[in-house]
Each structure stands twice: as structure tokens, then as C-alpha cells.
Scaffold this active site. Structure first.
Site, PDB file in Angstrom:
ATOM      1  N   ASP A 192       0.838  -1.197   0.000  1.00  0.00           N
ATOM      2  CA  ASP A 192       0.000   0.000   0.000  1.00  0.00           C
ATOM      3  C   ASP A 192       0.875   1.250   0.000  1.00  0.00           C
ATOM      4  O   ASP A 192       2.028   1.227   0.454  1.00  0.00           O
ATOM      5  CB  ASP A 192      -0.903   0.032   1.242  1.00  0.00           C
ATOM      6  CG  ASP A 192      -1.928  -1.092   1.248  1.00  0.00           C
ATOM      7  OD1 ASP A 192      -2.221  -1.628   0.161  1.00  0.00           O
ATOM      8  OD2 ASP A 192      -2.413  -1.438   2.335  1.00  0.00           O
ATOM      9  N   ARG A 193       0.314   2.345  -0.449  1.00  0.00           N
ATOM     10  CA  ARG A 193       1.050   3.601  -0.595  1.00  0.00           C
ATOM     11  C   ARG A 193       1.758   4.011   0.693  1.00  0.00           C
ATOM     12  O   ARG A 193       2.906   4.459   0.672  1.00  0.00           O
ATOM     13  CB  ARG A 193       0.088   4.698  -1.045  1.00  0.00           C
ATOM     14  CG  ARG A 193       0.734   6.063  -1.213  1.00  0.00           C
ATOM     15  CD  ARG A 193      -0.266   7.096  -1.715  1.00  0.00           C
ATOM     16  NE  ARG A 193       0.331   8.411  -1.802  1.00  0.00           N
ATOM     17  CZ  ARG A 193       1.078   8.848  -2.813  1.00  0.00           C
ATOM     18  NH1 ARG A 193       1.304   8.054  -3.841  1.00  0.00           N
ATOM     19  NH2 ARG A 193       1.596  10.061  -2.813  1.00  0.00           N
TER      20      ARG A 193
END
Length: 296
Positions: A137-138
Site C-alpha cells: 500500500d502507498r
């Protein structure tokens, strides 16, 4: 293992564990190169043993020098981005990078820049069509595995699917987890009320997470947990920990207090996997690289 003097060829000495294998059995059964790529190597006469063309039915002996044309020049549509990236492991076939927070793993549309894949593509240089094997995830930091050519990518994709790529994470979760270790076996599906959120759902995809308590942070009223993924569903750790009542610090999407951490407190701390060609076990440990440490 080394790049041979012949362009696009890999060269290595045959170890004792491959003694007696035919050339075909090594490429097809040990390396498990996909049929289409295997056919291309055969058509290109892309294997030499001790500098000679051999029938693929001939057996290999320990100490033979095997060369294979596995590096196929490719043009990439990923834009190179000159950003500093911490490399944890690299050879001619694979690379592991330590992803910082606030960076996507890969572009989500053509021409996008600023992702880890853009930076890794610049690091590897032209004619190297790097591909990510998994993603984070970012706002999750830590180790991400890349393949540097098509055949290595196919082999690593298979090893990931066979769960031979082992991933460990560290997370800070709200409150004190009383059970020292456990397994969360709950399927994960879409949340129809929210475009990006996932949820535990009997109709979702199978998802299994093992966890171990590694300590308590009394001043934060939090638990440091080490987690091991047996599957790789989107937001798996975040969904599972929220489901058992311990959302990640900073993870407001799944019930965590946003002001408890500058980002969701999740770090991919290590990767362990077999090398796509030698089978050697490779372990990479990813140090924390946040400017403001949250795991303290």
C-alpha cells in the site's frame, strides 16, 4: 552467477544437485520456465554446455559450464524517475527495494511517475523491463521484490503463487493484544458501501494471517505485532487486525486513530525466497526509513 560475455546470456557452473539432469529437465522441471519462453530458447539455440551446442536430452555433470539465453531485451513503457531508492538485494535477475511511505509501488496509469517502479527502472537502466512481483500500500513501508527480465518474472510469479515467497511485517496496533500468537483465517471481500475499503466476508477470497506479539508500548497503549502472510489480499493485515479489535495506529480507514501515527503503522520487515535459478535461499531485512520513526 554471472552474466556471460555473450550478450543476453547467463552463465553458471553446474552444482552437484543438478548432476544427471538433462538440459531439458533442468529448464522445464527445475527452473519451470513457461512453455512459450522455453520454446523460444529452444528455437534460438539458446543453451550451451562447455561452449558447445548439445541435444537437450543430454545429461549435465557437476562442474559443467552452462550458458542460457534468458535475458531478452525489452522496451518498457515505465517512465524512468531519478529518485534515490534503497536497494536491499540485487543481481542480474532480481532486485529487492525498500519502499518509503507516501509512494505507490507501481504506476496505475500510463505515464505516471513518482512510484517505486519508476525509481527502480531508472536504477536498472535501459532495455530492462522491470516488473514488480508483489505490492505494498502507498503508506506501507518496506521490502518489495522485483524481477529484472521476463523469465525471472514468470518464475517469481509462480513461487509467489506457491507461497514460497515468505513475507513478514511489523505493525503497531491499538490496545494490548492478550493472545501472544494466533492465526486469523477470515475471507476478505469488497465493502459495497465504500469504494476502496475491504472487509471480512464469507463470500470473499481466502485470507490467512499469522501473528506474534513482540511487545507492548504502554505510553501509546499499543502492541507491536509481527505478522506473516500466507495469502496476499489487498489490505489483508489492516482488515484482519481491525476485525479482531486491534486496528493499526494511524489507519483511519479501518478504525485506527489517525492522530496516533503519521501513517498506518505497517512495515514489510523481511522477505525470504528461493533464487529463481540457483534455488539459494535469499533473506532481505528492511530497516525503517521513516523521517519521523513511528515504531518506537
Amino acid at each position: 552467477m554471472q552474466l556471460d560475455k555473450r550478450e543476453n546470456w547467463m552463465g553458471l557452473e553446474v552444482p552437484s544437485k543438478w548432476n544427471g539432469y538433462t538440459i531439458e529437465a533442468l529448464l522445464r522441471d527445475v527452473w519451470q520456465i513457461p512453455k512459450k519462453q522455453l520454446h523460444q530458447i529452444r528455437m534460438d539455440k539458446g543453451v550451451l554446455v562447455n561452449n558447445e551446442q548439445k541435444r537437450w536430452s543430454e545429461t549435465l555433470a557437476e562442474g559443467d559450464y552452462l550458458e542460457a539465453q534468458v535475458f531478452i531485451p525489452e522496451e518498457s513503457d515505465v517512465v524512468e524517475d531519478e529518485k534515490d531508492v534503497q536497494i536491499l538485494f540485487e543481481d542480474d535477475h532480481i532486485l529487492v527495494a525498500n519502499k518509503p511511505a507516501g509512494m505507490d509501488t507501481h504506476p496505475n496509469e500510463k505515464g505516471q511517475t513518482g512510484t517505486l517502479l519508476n525509481a527502480v527502472t531508472h536504477h536498472c537502466g535501459p532495455h530492462t523491463n522491470v516488473r514488480h512481483i508483489h505490492r505494498l500500500d502507498r503508506d506501507t513501508t518496506g521490502a518489495v521484490l522485483f524481477a529484472k527480465h521476463r523469465i525471472a518474472g514468470s518464475i517469481m510469479d509462480r513461487l509467489l503463487e506457491e507461497r514460497k515467497v515468505k513475507r513478514a511485517y511489523l505493525a503497531l496496533v491499538h490496545d494490548f493484544v492478550s493472545k501472544k500468537k494466533g492465526t486469523i483465517d477470515q475471507a476478505i471481500g469488497k465493502d459495497r458501501h465504500h469504494a476502496t475499503r475491504k472487509r471480512v466476508s464469507p463470500k470473499g477470497q481466502s485470507a490467512v494471517t499469522d501473528y506474534e506479539v513482540h511487545g507492548y508500548l504502554k505510553e501509546k497503549k499499543a502492541t507491536l505485532v509481527k505478522l506473516f502472510l500466507k495469502t496476499g489480499r489487498t489490505h489483508q493485515i489492516r482488515v484482519h487486525m481491525s476485525h479482531i479489535g486491534h486496528p493499526l495506529l494511524g489507519d483511519s480507514l479501518y478504525g485506527g486513530k489517525k492522530n496516533a501515527a503519521p501513517r498506518q503503522a505497517l512495515h514489510a520487515s523481511s522477505l525470504t525466497f528461493p533464487h529463481p535459478f540457483t534455488g539459494e535461499t535469499i533473506t532481505c531485512e528492511a530497516p525503517f526509513i521513516d523521517e519521523s520513526p513511528i515504531f518506537e
